[in-house]
Design a protein around this motif. Sequence first.
Motif, mmCIF file in Angstrom:
data_model
loop_
_atom_site.group_PDB
_atom_site.id
_atom_site.type_symbol
_atom_site.label_atom_id
_atom_site.label_comp_id
_atom_site.label_asym_id
_atom_site.label_seq_id
_atom_site.Cartn_x
_atom_site.Cartn_y
_atom_site.Cartn_z
ATOM 1 N N MET B 91 0.844 -1.187 0.000
ATOM 2 C CA MET B 91 0.000 0.000 0.000
ATOM 3 C C MET B 91 0.881 1.239 0.000
ATOM 4 N N GLU B 95 -2.568 5.421 1.164
ATOM 5 C CA GLU B 95 -3.515 4.332 1.415
ATOM 6 C C GLU B 95 -3.366 3.787 2.832
ATOM 7 N N ARG B 98 -5.137 6.009 5.060
ATOM 8 C CA ARG B 98 -6.584 5.858 4.851
ATOM 9 C C ARG B 98 -7.109 4.626 5.583
ATOM 10 N N VAL B 99 -6.345 3.536 5.550
ATOM 11 C CA VAL B 99 -6.755 2.347 6.296
ATOM 12 C C VAL B 99 -6.795 2.671 7.789
ATOM 13 N N GLY B 100 -5.824 3.467 8.244
ATOM 14 C CA GLY B 100 -5.812 3.868 9.648
ATOM 15 C C GLY B 100 -7.044 4.661 10.046
ATOM 16 N N TYR B 102 -9.903 4.067 9.108
ATOM 17 C CA TYR B 102 -11.032 3.159 8.884
ATOM 18 C C TYR B 102 -12.259 3.434 9.736
ATOM 19 N N ARG B 156 -0.262 5.812 10.999
ATOM 20 C CA ARG B 156 -1.424 4.957 10.765
ATOM 21 C C ARG B 156 -2.239 4.803 12.048
#
Lengths: 290, 253
Positions: B91, B95, B98-100, B102, B156
């Motif tokens: 990633m 990204e 962005r996952v962090g 969530y 993250r």
Amino acid sequence: MIQQLINGLLLGSTYSLIAIGYTLVFGVLKIMNLAHGEMFMIGGFLGILMVKLWNLPLPLALLGATIAAGLGGLLLDLVCYRPVKKTYFLAPALSTLGFGIVLKDLVVNLAGSEPQVFPAALLMGDFKIGPVLVSSIQLLVLALALALMLGLDWLINKTELGRSMRATAESETTAKILGINVNRVTILTFVISAALAGAAGVLIGLRLGKISPFIGSTIGIKGLAIMIIGGLGNLRGAFVSGILVGILELLTSVYVGAIYADVIAWTLLIIVLVMRPQGLFGSKINVDRV
Amino acid sequence: MLEVQALTKKFGGLLAISDLSFRVEKGIIFGVIGPNGAGKTTLFNLISGIDRVTSGRIGFNGVDITPLKTYQFSNLGIGRTFQNIRLFPNMTVEETLRVGQYKNHTGLNLLGIRAKEKKLKEELDGLLELLNLGDKRDHFAGELPYGHQRLLEIGRALAGHPKLLLLDEPAAGMNEHETEILGEKITRIKELGITVIIIEHDISLVLGLSNRVMVLQFGKKIAEDVPHKIQKNPFVIEAYLGKGEEETHYVVG
């Protein structure tokens, strides 16, 4: 020649859809879903039945079969994946194999072992683009296959669900630490994968004009070979390999003989495993899972 | 903020944490030191929900969190990093963050989320700036230099709006300059109102940053105090500080 290439492209695009379903589950969950071929068969079967028995228009039948197969994926997760110990890597693969066999027997017992035939009325007219003869069905199949694949690509790369699937694929523990409900991701992975298979089943059914209850173990299982040819867990690899196998099969059946067409995927599989075991486009498996 | 009572964790016959109790007040940096195998990472695994406690209670803002599912710990406001960095190599930096983020937006991004999306974008830019990773947004996490990977992992965790941040040896493998920058970042994080618990072998870093320090050995607390008193505690000097400098730090998971 161009005609054969186009036909191959059309055949290949449905192969791609099946292979992508295998790849999605393998990429995210690291298991072989051996019931995937049967999800594909169920989709095709239901699609035909909806048209035949309920006189549903084709788009509705396609949608219905896709949703039904998606629900099958949900059931598969609840029955075969979640309760099974993942520490033994073969266990989920074997339980999905069992699930597939049960599905196939169920269909044979309920509907008989004869192929279900699409009503002829659905097989729309052909037309010519230059010297090439294309049927409307083929165009429809290609357009739908492409749309589904582009949609999946968008989902995986651009949406939150896609990112949480990729996070889960790389490490379940880390995904959980970030607040991702891995069970939810798992369910959706099975549902999307099965829904794609269901759609592919209807599309193949349109192409062949019929669906046999045993198609899961012939064409369905071919998707597994195509996934490995493309590279385990590699979505774009599965897409390209599906097209490649489709075109090679068509060329083989025209220039060598139709009975040899089915040999192509498996021969290619053996060649790839010997020469390039990571697959044509490389494997994306994360080996260092903790 | 965090209240650990009579915490015990056994792995088979091995007692990793033994009857451990301590409190962490809101808004401070709380250091945890101790020799390898003292149970520090196990403690983090229990507080972040990766491992289940054998017995005892972990209270987070008054709620016992021990029965929760792993993913719910993050939603309550507990973020962490790992001793052996656990990024997603495929990633990009953006990204990853962005996952962090969530838990801040659930469901698919469809309608009416434009304003929220804008806010998330702004937060993401803020994080990139805080961590000096602005020019790396499209780089793959796996290709970043080591020090940047450590910062990205912190980012993250921060992206999920933690109230409590657990840092497991954030300075491991960093050179002196990188460690200094890291120290500044951790102070900035504290100033944002986030409580930090830090496990660290770099003893001067941890004593310099922390408001309180706890010393663990064989899963038990042998001392807990303000840093300058910890430095003088004879038990601590014997158990840890005395041989700290020359020791090769083997990483124990």
